[in-house]
Write a protein that holds these residues in place. Structure first.
Motif, PDB file in Angstrom:
ATOM      1  N   THR A  81       0.840  -1.198   0.000  1.00  0.00           N
ATOM      2  CA  THR A  81       0.000   0.000   0.000  1.00  0.00           C
ATOM      3  C   THR A  81       0.869   1.239   0.000  1.00  0.00           C
ATOM      4  O   THR A  81       1.736   1.401   0.863  1.00  0.00           O
ATOM      5  CB  THR A  81      -0.925   0.031   1.228  1.00  0.00           C
ATOM      6  N   LEU A  82       0.663   2.085  -0.985  1.00  0.00           N
ATOM      7  CA  LEU A  82       1.315   3.396  -1.053  1.00  0.00           C
ATOM      8  C   LEU A  82       0.346   4.439  -0.526  1.00  0.00           C
ATOM      9  O   LEU A  82      -0.755   4.599  -1.057  1.00  0.00           O
ATOM     10  CB  LEU A  82       1.695   3.716  -2.501  1.00  0.00           C
ATOM     11  N   VAL A  83       0.738   5.124   0.545  1.00  0.00           N
ATOM     12  CA  VAL A  83      -0.068   6.205   1.104  1.00  0.00           C
ATOM     13  C   VAL A  83       0.574   7.532   0.710  1.00  0.00           C
ATOM     14  O   VAL A  83       1.737   7.794   1.038  1.00  0.00           O
ATOM     15  CB  VAL A  83      -0.171   6.098   2.637  1.00  0.00           C
ATOM     16  N   VAL A  84      -0.176   8.356  -0.009  1.00  0.00           N
ATOM     17  CA  VAL A  84       0.311   9.657  -0.464  1.00  0.00           C
ATOM     18  C   VAL A  84      -0.280  10.738   0.433  1.00  0.00           C
ATOM     19  O   VAL A  84      -1.459  10.667   0.803  1.00  0.00           O
ATOM     20  CB  VAL A  84      -0.069   9.901  -1.937  1.00  0.00           C
ATOM     21  N   LYS A  85       0.543  11.730   0.765  1.00  0.00           N
ATOM     22  CA  LYS A  85       0.140  12.755   1.725  1.00  0.00           C
ATOM     23  C   LYS A  85       0.172  14.145   1.084  1.00  0.00           C
ATOM     24  O   LYS A  85       1.163  14.872   1.179  1.00  0.00           O
ATOM     25  CB  LYS A  85       1.062  12.719   2.943  1.00  0.00           C
ATOM     26  N   PRO A  86      -0.916  14.551   0.421  1.00  0.00           N
ATOM     27  CA  PRO A  86      -0.971  15.890  -0.149  1.00  0.00           C
ATOM     28  C   PRO A  86      -0.783  17.000   0.883  1.00  0.00           C
ATOM     29  O   PRO A  86      -0.387  18.124   0.531  1.00  0.00           O
ATOM     30  CB  PRO A  86      -2.377  15.945  -0.772  1.00  0.00           C
ATOM     31  N   SER A  87      -1.052  16.709   2.154  1.00  0.00           N
ATOM     32  CA  SER A  87      -0.824  17.720   3.195  1.00  0.00           C
ATOM     33  C   SER A  87       0.654  18.111   3.260  1.00  0.00           C
ATOM     34  O   SER A  87       0.988  19.264   3.560  1.00  0.00           O
ATOM     35  CB  SER A  87      -1.287  17.198   4.558  1.00  0.00           C
ATOM     36  N   VAL A  88       1.548  17.163   2.969  1.00  0.00           N
ATOM     37  CA  VAL A  88       2.981  17.477   2.919  1.00  0.00           C
ATOM     38  C   VAL A  88       3.294  18.334   1.702  1.00  0.00           C
ATOM     39  O   VAL A  88       4.105  19.262   1.761  1.00  0.00           O
ATOM     40  CB  VAL A  88       3.811  16.174   2.902  1.00  0.00           C
ATOM     41  N   TRP A  89       2.636  18.050   0.584  1.00  0.00           N
ATOM     42  CA  TRP A  89       2.853  18.859  -0.620  1.00  0.00           C
ATOM     43  C   TRP A  89       2.578  20.336  -0.368  1.00  0.00           C
ATOM     44  O   TRP A  89       3.283  21.208  -0.888  1.00  0.00           O
ATOM     45  CB  TRP A  89       1.925  18.404  -1.745  1.00  0.00           C
ATOM     46  N   LEU A  90       1.534  20.630   0.408  1.00  0.00           N
ATOM     47  CA  LEU A  90       1.065  22.008   0.569  1.00  0.00           C
ATOM     48  C   LEU A  90       1.510  22.660   1.870  1.00  0.00           C
ATOM     49  O   LEU A  90       1.152  23.810   2.142  1.00  0.00           O
ATOM     50  CB  LEU A  90      -0.463  22.036   0.494  1.00  0.00           C
ATOM     51  N   ASP A  91       2.295  21.970   2.662  1.00  0.00           N
ATOM     52  CA  ASP A  91       2.612  22.453   4.006  1.00  0.00           C
ATOM     53  C   ASP A  91       3.351  23.793   4.000  1.00  0.00           C
ATOM     54  O   ASP A  91       3.174  24.594   4.915  1.00  0.00           O
ATOM     55  CB  ASP A  91       3.463  21.405   4.738  1.00  0.00           C
ATOM     56  N   GLN A  92       4.164  24.047   2.979  1.00  0.00           N
ATOM     57  CA  GLN A  92       4.962  25.278   2.937  1.00  0.00           C
ATOM     58  C   GLN A  92       4.466  26.253   1.869  1.00  0.00           C
ATOM     59  O   GLN A  92       5.206  27.156   1.462  1.00  0.00           O
ATOM     60  CB  GLN A  92       6.427  24.932   2.678  1.00  0.00           C
ATOM     61  N   VAL A  93       3.233  26.108   1.454  1.00  0.00           N
ATOM     62  CA  VAL A  93       2.661  27.009   0.445  1.00  0.00           C
ATOM     63  C   VAL A  93       1.968  28.173   1.139  1.00  0.00           C
ATOM     64  O   VAL A  93       1.081  27.973   1.974  1.00  0.00           O
ATOM     65  CB  VAL A  93       1.661  26.262  -0.455  1.00  0.00           C
ATOM     66  N   ASP A  94       2.372  29.401   0.783  1.00  0.00           N
ATOM     67  CA  ASP A  94       1.699  30.595   1.293  1.00  0.00           C
ATOM     68  C   ASP A  94       0.740  31.088   0.224  1.00  0.00           C
ATOM     69  O   ASP A  94       1.163  31.596  -0.819  1.00  0.00           O
ATOM     70  CB  ASP A  94       2.711  31.682   1.646  1.00  0.00           C
ATOM     71  N   PHE A  95      -0.535  30.932   0.456  1.00  0.00           N
ATOM     72  CA  PHE A  95      -1.551  31.293  -0.525  1.00  0.00           C
ATOM     73  C   PHE A  95      -1.841  32.794  -0.550  1.00  0.00           C
ATOM     74  O   PHE A  95      -2.653  33.240  -1.361  1.00  0.00           O
ATOM     75  CB  PHE A  95      -2.848  30.533  -0.225  1.00  0.00           C
ATOM     76  N   GLU A  96      -1.186  33.562   0.306  1.00  0.00           N
ATOM     77  CA  GLU A  96      -1.461  34.994   0.419  1.00  0.00           C
ATOM     78  C   GLU A  96      -1.282  35.706  -0.913  1.00  0.00           C
ATOM     79  O   GLU A  96      -2.047  36.621  -1.256  1.00  0.00           O
ATOM     80  CB  GLU A  96      -0.535  35.633   1.459  1.00  0.00           C
ATOM     81  N   GLU A  97      -0.240  35.320  -1.677  1.00  0.00           N
ATOM     82  CA  GLU A  97       0.056  36.012  -2.932  1.00  0.00           C
ATOM     83  C   GLU A  97      -0.868  35.601  -4.070  1.00  0.00           C
ATOM     84  O   GLU A  97      -0.844  36.208  -5.136  1.00  0.00           O
ATOM     85  CB  GLU A  97       1.505  35.755  -3.341  1.00  0.00           C
TER      86      GLU A  97
END
Length: 297
Positions: A230-246
């Motif tokens: 089983t491969l568990v993918v974690k999109p939360s890690v993908w977006l953890d350092q994204v600043d959506f402010e801009e």
């Protein structure tokens, strides 16, 4: 069996040869049954992929955003399984029982895990590969992938690769990208409806020259019979350092793309390259029933 050792001149040269290493391992395993009943035995392993529960529900990022995903398309390439310890070996608790046996801890103390540090990953013996690329929507539940060819032995780490170009049921929706996710990010009174996408060129590993992530953790186990990876993918890690402010606010509710060259997109692509975003494990038994994937939305 063929192995990659510390005497190899570099990981850059050794890493791309996973398929060749496995072929050699399988060839060696053909006659292993006469001399060793537990090492080098040929196996066929089922494979499935899913998103971690924390990413399916709204999650908080390190930058204070609460993110709710509405779509998460991923182009999955070949998966490779190895004997070597993952990059996170110094922090992970291996084995099915959690704590390391005393003798194992002493052995690891006597032989320091320099290979477990970034830039020093040694994959070691090749244990298996799932070679068939496809594409999935991680929010639609568990998806069954192609079977993997493998040989018995200890497995501790893996290489995840992004399928390029995309294939499978969501190839058209990916539109040439290896990842495309959509959702809503909120922080205080600020809300952003976003779409984050990445091309294969954005996730190329400098050492292998391929769109791959090296040294992912595979829960330590001894492969010795049929079962399911089983491969568990974690999109939360993908977006953890994204600043959506801009990111510009959506005027009509449609998702707004992270701008090429923006800090937000760079944060996203860095997250895609993190080994902690991909975790693998093995269990005896059969895979879940295939999800009916519909891209007509």
């Amino acid at each position: 069996m063929t192995s990659i050792t510390a005497q190899d001149s570099s990981r850059r040269r050794a890493a791309p040869g996973a398929a060749g290493l496995l072929a050699a391992a399988l060839a060696a395993g053909c006659g292993a049954g006469d001399g060793d009943a537990t090492s080098g035995k040929r196996l066929t392993l089922a494979t499935q992929v899913t998103a971690d529960a924390a990413s399916v529900a709204p999650f908080n990022t390190a930058l204070g955003w609460t993110v709710t995903l509405s779509r998460a398309h991923l182009s999955v390439g070949p998966l490779y399984y190895f004997e070597g310890a993952p990059l996170t070996a110094g922090r992970a608790a291996p084995g099915r029982g959690g704590a390391r046996p005393l003798l194992d801890r002493l052995a690891r103390w006597a032989l320091p895990e320099a290979h477990a540090h970034p830039g020093h990953y040694q994959s070691g013996e090749a244990r298996g590969q799932m070679a068939q690329p496809t594409s999935v929507d991680l929010l639609q539940g568990t998806t069954v992938l192609a079977d993997a060819d493998a040989v018995s032995g200890v497995v501790r780490s893996a290489r995840f690769t992004f399928g390029a170009p995309p294939a499978g049921p969501f190839a058209a929706a990916l539109d040439g990208h290896v990842v495309a996710i959509e959702g809503r990010a909120e922080k205080g009174d600020v809300a952003r409806v976003f779409r984050a996408r990445a091309l294969a060129a954005d996730v190329v590993d400098a050492a292998t020259g391929e769109p791959s992530v090296e040294g992912c953790a595979f829960e330590e186990t001894f492969l010795d019979g049929p079962g399911v990876v089983t491969l568990v993918v974690k999109p939360s890690v993908w977006l953890d350092q994204v600043d959506f402010e801009e990111l510009a606010a959506s005027e009509d509710g449609a998702p707004v793309d992270l701008e090429p060259g923006s800090q937000a997109l760079r944060g996203f692509t860095r997250g895609l390259k993190k080994g902690t975003a991909y975790a693998l494990s093995f269990a005896p038994g059969s895979p879940a029933q295939p999800e009916q994937q519909d891209d007509s939305e």
